[in-house]
Design a protein around this motif. Structure first.
Motif, PDB file in Angstrom:
ATOM      1  N   GLY A   1       5.330  -2.761  -0.911  1.00 59.85           N
ATOM      2  CA  GLY A   1       4.081  -3.138  -0.266  1.00 59.85           C
ATOM      3  C   GLY A   1       2.955  -2.149  -0.458  1.00 59.85           C
ATOM      4  N   GLU A   2       2.920  -1.469  -1.595  1.00 60.41           N
ATOM      5  CA  GLU A   2       1.819  -0.546  -1.902  1.00 60.41           C
ATOM      6  C   GLU A   2       1.277  -0.838  -3.290  1.00 60.41           C
ATOM      7  OE1 GLU A   2       2.821   3.571  -1.361  1.00 60.41           O
ATOM      8  OE2 GLU A   2       2.429   3.439   0.803  1.00 60.41           O
TER       9      GLU A   2
ATOM     10  N   HIS B   1      -4.846  -7.431  -3.692  1.00 60.82           N
ATOM     11  CA  HIS B   1      -4.902  -6.648  -2.451  1.00 60.82           C
ATOM     12  C   HIS B   1      -4.335  -7.454  -1.283  1.00 60.82           C
ATOM     13  CE1 HIS B   1      -6.542  -3.410   0.055  1.00 60.82           C
ATOM     14  NE2 HIS B   1      -6.940  -4.344   0.903  1.00 60.82           N
ATOM     15  N   ARG B   2      -4.694  -8.745  -1.228  1.00 58.13           N
ATOM     16  CA  ARG B   2      -4.173  -9.590  -0.157  1.00 58.13           C
ATOM     17  C   ARG B   2      -2.658  -9.765  -0.273  1.00 58.13           C
ATOM     18  NH1 ARG B   2      -8.743 -12.693  -1.394  1.00 58.13           N
ATOM     19  NH2 ARG B   2      -7.468 -14.254  -2.453  1.00 58.13           N
TER      20      ARG B   2
ATOM     21  N   VAL C   1      -0.546  -7.690  -1.562  1.00 55.13           N
ATOM     22  CA  VAL C   1       0.079  -6.429  -1.162  1.00 55.13           C
ATOM     23  C   VAL C   1       0.142  -6.330   0.354  1.00 55.13           C
ATOM     24  CG1 VAL C   1      -0.208  -3.914  -1.138  1.00 55.13           C
ATOM     25  CG2 VAL C   1      -0.502  -5.176  -3.275  1.00 55.13           C
ATOM     26  N   HIS C   2      -0.961  -6.604   1.022  1.00 57.44           N
ATOM     27  CA  HIS C   2      -1.036  -6.404   2.466  1.00 57.44           C
ATOM     28  C   HIS C   2      -0.405  -7.540   3.263  1.00 57.44           C
ATOM     29  CE1 HIS C   2      -3.663  -2.778   2.829  1.00 57.44           C
ATOM     30  NE2 HIS C   2      -3.874  -3.080   1.561  1.00 57.44           N
ATOM     31  N   ASP C   3      -0.507  -8.761   2.759  1.00 55.40           N
ATOM     32  CA  ASP C   3      -0.014  -9.906   3.536  1.00 55.40           C
ATOM     33  C   ASP C   3       1.443 -10.249   3.227  1.00 55.40           C
ATOM     34  OD1 ASP C   3      -2.561 -10.002   4.503  1.00 55.40           O
ATOM     35  OD2 ASP C   3      -3.175 -11.768   3.346  1.00 55.40           O
TER      36      ASP C   3
ATOM     37  N   GLY D   1       3.584  -8.097   1.177  1.00 55.58           N
ATOM     38  CA  GLY D   1       4.418  -6.950   0.836  1.00 55.58           C
ATOM     39  C   GLY D   1       4.710  -6.803  -0.640  1.00 55.58           C
TER      40      GLY D   1
ATOM     41  N   THR E   1       4.658  -5.307  -4.259  1.00 54.93           N
ATOM     42  CA  THR E   1       4.486  -3.958  -4.796  1.00 54.93           C
ATOM     43  C   THR E   1       3.776  -4.078  -6.147  1.00 54.93           C
ATOM     44  OG1 THR E   1       6.498  -3.179  -3.725  1.00 54.93           O
ATOM     45  CG2 THR E   1       5.654  -1.860  -5.549  1.00 54.93           C
TER      46      THR E   1
ATOM     47  N   HIS F   1      -8.940  -0.038  -3.887  1.00 54.25           N
ATOM     48  CA  HIS F   1      -7.794  -0.849  -3.477  1.00 54.25           C
ATOM     49  C   HIS F   1      -6.497  -0.044  -3.477  1.00 54.25           C
ATOM     50  CE1 HIS F   1     -10.019  -4.604  -3.445  1.00 54.25           C
ATOM     51  NE2 HIS F   1     -10.409  -4.428  -4.692  1.00 54.25           N
TER      52      HIS F   1
ATOM     53  N   ASP G   1      -3.419   2.524  -2.875  1.00 52.36           N
ATOM     54  CA  ASP G   1      -2.777   3.303  -1.815  1.00 52.36           C
ATOM     55  C   ASP G   1      -2.347   4.676  -2.328  1.00 52.36           C
ATOM     56  OD1 ASP G   1      -2.657   1.248   0.339  1.00 52.36           O
ATOM     57  OD2 ASP G   1      -1.420   0.199  -1.130  1.00 52.36           O
TER      58      ASP G   1
END
Length: 545
Positions: free
Chosen positions: A34-35, A190-191, A193-195, A197, A199, A213, A215
């Motif tokens: 998730g990064e 980006h969505r 990754v964040h929503d 998980g 990678t 964007h 991490d």
């Protein structure tokens, strides 16, 4: 999720490259689920090799010597080949066309799911979601070969995304995308990754598009891989950095801002005190001789109009950036200027008025003395078995002193080995080689289609210096580009195409500074001041960089 344990690699049997250095050295890190991790380094530094290690392309398909271990989702890539990792890792490489296995957009999006045995209902839903996510619904039935380079790149990304991998590896994913499409693709990632998980591991030279964007960042220099770094920490010392970082360094900002939004907040006082010293507008009528005249040009491809009544004159000393969204007609315009496409109506005259020709009816020998073009895919003009042979052939074909093409290559991308085959080069190195072959002959009109694809900021700076010298010597230059930072650095004029028509044509500062889509980072940070580059800000503040 992804573990590199003391990984070193070389492509030859001795465990080292031809100059004695490992291609990868000391890669030792763990990427969490998730990064989004950004891989940053100069052209040819080993970024693509590191990405290929993640799904086993290195070493199973590349050959070479791999030391250490790469473990992906609990699977050791020494014992798991790429097909054994396909359900968890999706990879989009630099050349999207090489990955296509079907004929149309919709078929390509579905192919990977068919290979993984996804049921028909889920497959249909994922195809529709991917078409919408990447803005491909309008071209769903189009043949892949008929798409623009940027559209092909979006299809390649979509084909991998649709298969539902948990790890996505992307090598230069926005290099052929216009600014709006690039931001849409990166925002979508980006969505995810964040929503969800996902990678994501990305190697990208246009850091201004992606760094905010990220991490984590991995820095690579001559194969040496850094530990995982915080983006702001990495940018303090990284030689590869976007304009927002260069501006922050010049102004002594700490911590360094990574986004235009953060930089604008830091620049409030600067905007209030910095005088607007944008260059004076050029004279209304260019003074140089016309080297290319385009009159009411209409060109069709596949039965569809791509250019619609384009009027354009290129003069000695002009550096014209042709911009616009993917599929606007930029590459078609350049191809028509050198006779690769025949107009349906209108005319093109190549060369000064007293010695002009119609490129659609002229012999190649007549065209090359008036215009030289580097296409979007540089491999199409590379035929020899080594870098040295390509350079010697260019010197011979253009009747140049021996070593001329190699000297130009060393200016743009120094250090490329003479004995390397062009296919073994990175995308940026291959483009640099193609550029050197054309620029060495110093044609009166220079046409470059996406000339910074795969080039890092240092290589781009060297190319800008060379183009400025050619323009000062009286050559006309036309760049079809999505690279707004390149246009800000070198263009004297910007022409914007939309749906095959010219919708803007004027001085670079006037067209770029006020455009939400095409404004460079410095212009966005300092708006409404008409300053485009860090170099201009340095001049205004009266300090050295």
């Amino acid at each position: 999720m992804i573990e590199f344990d003391g990984v070193s690699f070389s492509y030859d049997d001795r465990g080292r490259s031809s100059d004695g250095h490992l291609v990868l050295s000391g890669a030792d890190f763990v990427l969490d689920e998730g990064e989004l991790t950004l891989v940053v380094g100069p052209t040819g530094s080993g970024k693509s090799t590191l990405l290929r290690c993640i799904n086993g392309l290195v070493p199973h398909f590349s050959g070479g010597t791999l030391h250490g271990r790469v473990v992906v989702d609990g699977r050791d890539t020494r014992t798991h080949r790429p097909r054994d990792l396909a359900d968890v890792v999706g990879v989009v490489l630099q050349d999207p066309v090489s990955s296509f296995v079907t004929d149309t957009v919709e078929e390509e999006l579905a192919y990977g799911m068919e290979a993984l045995g996804v049921d028909a209902v889920a497959m249909r839903r994922r195809v529709e979601e991917t078409l919408d996510l990447l803005g491909l619904a309008d071209v769903r039935s189009r043949p892949l070969r008929s798409l623009s380079g940027g559209q092909q790149q979006r299809v390649a990304i979509g084909a991998v995304l649709a298969s539902g991998p948990r790890i996505l590896v992307l090598d230069e994913p926005t290099s052929a995308l216009d600014p709006v499409a690039a931001e849409d693709v990166l925002a979508s990632l980006h969505r995810l990754v964040h929503d969800l998980g996902l990678t994501v591991v990305v190697a990208e030279h246009r850091l201004e598009r992606v760094i905010h964007h990220a991490d984590r960042i991995l820095l690579i220099d001559e194969g040496r891989v850094s530990p995982l770094l915080d983006p702001a920490e990495a940018m303090v010392t990284s030689p590869i950095h976007p304009p927002v970082i260069a501006l922050g360094r010049h102004l002594g900002w700490s911590p360094l801002p990574l986004s235009v939004r953060d930089a604008r907040r830091r620049a409030r006082d600067l905007r209030a005190t910095l005088p607007d010293r944008a260059p004076a507008p050029p004279p209304s009528a260019p003074t140089g001789e016309v080297v290319c005249a385009v009159d009411r040009l209409v060109v069709r491809r596949g039965g569809e109009p791509v250019l619609r009544g384009v009027d354009l004159d290129i003069h000695d000393g002009d550096v014209v950036a042709v911009m616009g969204r993917n599929g606007a007609g930029k590459s078609t315009l350049l191809a028509t200027l050198v006779g690769q496409l025949v107009p349906m109506s209108g005319s093109v005259r190549l060369g000064p008025p007293a010695d002009s020709i119609d490129p659609a009816r002229a012999r190649p020998a007549e065209i090359v003395v008036r215009a030289g073009m580097v296409p979007q895919d540089p491999a199409t003009i590379l035929y020899a078995d080594s870098v040295a042979e390509e350079c010697r052939a260019a010197d011979r074909d253009f009747h140049l002193p021996t070593g001329t093409a190699r000297a130009v290559l060393d200016r743009i991308a120094p250090g490329i080995d003479d004995v390397q085959h062009p296919r073994e080069l990175s995308e940026g190195q291959r483009l640099s080689l193609a550029l050197s072959l054309i620029l060495a002959s110093e044609p009166r009109l220079v046409l470059l289609d996406e000339p910074t694809r795969g080039l890092d900021y240092q290589a781009k700076r060297r190319l800008v210096e060379l183009l400025r010298e050619l323009a000062a010597a009286g050559h006309g230059i036309v760049l079809a580009t999505h690279d707004v930072e390149l246009a800000a650095e070198v263009a004297t004029r910007v022409v914007v195409l939309a749906e095959g028509e010219v919708v803007a044509d004027g001085p670079a500062a006037g067209v770029l500074a006020g455009s939400p889509a095409f404004a460079p980072q410095v212009a966005k940070i300092l708006h409404p001041l008409h300053l485009l580059t860090v170099e201009e800000v340095v001049a205004c503040t009266g300090a050295a960089s």
